[in-house]
Design a protein around this motif. Structure first.
Motif, PDB file in Angstrom:
ATOM      1  N   GLU A  88      -3.178  -0.681   5.254  1.00  0.00           N
ATOM      2  CA  GLU A  88      -3.874  -1.775   4.594  1.00  0.00           C
ATOM      3  C   GLU A  88      -4.648  -2.585   5.624  1.00  0.00           C
ATOM      4  N   PRO A 131       1.805  -0.250   1.889  1.00  0.00           N
ATOM      5  CA  PRO A 131       1.444  -0.186   0.465  1.00  0.00           C
ATOM      6  C   PRO A 131       1.955   1.077  -0.223  1.00  0.00           C
ATOM      7  N   ARG A 162       4.509   0.194  -3.094  1.00  0.00           N
ATOM      8  CA  ARG A 162       4.923  -1.209  -3.032  1.00  0.00           C
ATOM      9  C   ARG A 162       4.707  -1.859  -4.395  1.00  0.00           C
ATOM     10  N   ASP A 164       4.007  -4.768  -5.565  1.00  0.00           N
ATOM     11  CA  ASP A 164       2.888  -5.659  -5.841  1.00  0.00           C
ATOM     12  C   ASP A 164       1.555  -4.932  -5.916  1.00  0.00           C
ATOM     13  N   CYS A 165       1.551  -3.638  -5.580  1.00  0.00           N
ATOM     14  CA  CYS A 165       0.311  -2.842  -5.658  1.00  0.00           C
ATOM     15  C   CYS A 165       0.149  -2.176  -7.021  1.00  0.00           C
ATOM     16  N   THR A 175      -5.392  -4.518  -4.243  1.00  0.00           N
ATOM     17  CA  THR A 175      -4.313  -5.451  -3.931  1.00  0.00           C
ATOM     18  C   THR A 175      -3.982  -5.451  -2.436  1.00  0.00           C
ATOM     19  N   PHE A 176      -4.291  -4.351  -1.759  1.00  0.00           N
ATOM     20  CA  PHE A 176      -3.978  -4.291  -0.325  1.00  0.00           C
ATOM     21  C   PHE A 176      -5.180  -3.927   0.541  1.00  0.00           C
ATOM     22  N   GLN A 177      -6.267  -3.489  -0.072  1.00  0.00           N
ATOM     23  CA  GLN A 177      -7.518  -3.196   0.628  1.00  0.00           C
ATOM     24  C   GLN A 177      -7.337  -2.129   1.723  1.00  0.00           C
TER      25      GLN A 177
END
Length: 201
Positions: A88, A131, A162, A164-165, A175-177
């Motif tokens: 990320e 991620p 992950r 939150d992704c 979400t993590f780019q």
């Protein structure tokens, strides 16, 4: 401009890597026969099959303290496993730190300030908090023309995402780019998406 690679390009820097871009980065974690973790980024990396899921990465060049190869390759040959960690944007400096040429047996997790955690299906570490991570068992290594050019293929035996992704049932890269490799010392980052429907959809 046209040139034949064997004749040289005549430019200040080799344009080849800048042509094939952007490239995803496989942050490959391995473990040597003595149990020491290793971590290194590879931008000749991609997924190559869906069923079963399979990935590849290519290693070019060698280290003086490894017999014609690099630590990642030597470890995979010894253990038959590896893990692909997804990079990320927020981990760009740690990724870069792990690319340093360090003595054999050095733990790049510690060198880059990263925390290892144990994989589920293979005896290998992965990056805690990445991620995504793909646990892989080696299927084959292909030797390519040129000095120390080799391609590793592996079957994915476990996938970490992950929490939150995940958004609305999809793995959302915004979400993590994710970091992408360009040519020279250049990188890019994915911050937005667009969709195209295929003609057969």
């Amino acid at each position: 401009m046209f040139y034949r690679p064997e004749d040289g390009h005549g430019l200040p820097h080799n344009p080849f890597n800048a042509i094939i871009t952007p490239r995803p980065i496989g942050w490959i974690s391995t473990r040597d026969a003595d149990g020491v973790n290793n971590l290194a980024p590879y931008s000749f990396f991609n997924g190559v099959a869906y069923t079963p899921p399979q990935v590849m990465f290519a290693s070019t060049g060698a280290k003086p303290d490894q017999d014609g190869t690099k630590d990642s390759m030597a470890n995979i040959e010894a253990t038959g496993v590896f893990c692909v960690n997804i990079v990320e944007y927020g981990q760009r400096d740690a990724m870069n730190a792990s690319s340093a040429t360090l003595p054999k047996g050095t733990d790049e997790f510690a060198h880059a300030g990263l925390t290892p955690t144990q994989c589920e299906t293979i005896p290998c570490a992965r990056i805690d908090g990445a991620p995504a991570a793909l646990e892989c068992r080696l299927t084959q290594i292909v030797t390519l023309p040129g000095e120390a050019n080799r391609v590793v293929f592996g079957e994915v035996t476990g996938i970490h995402l992950r929490d939150d992704c995940l958004r609305d049932g999809r793995f959302d890269v915004t979400t993590f780019q994710p970091l992408a490799r360009l040519g020279y010392r250049d990188y890019s980052v994915v911050t937005e998406l667009f969709s195209l429907k295929r003609p057969d959809d």
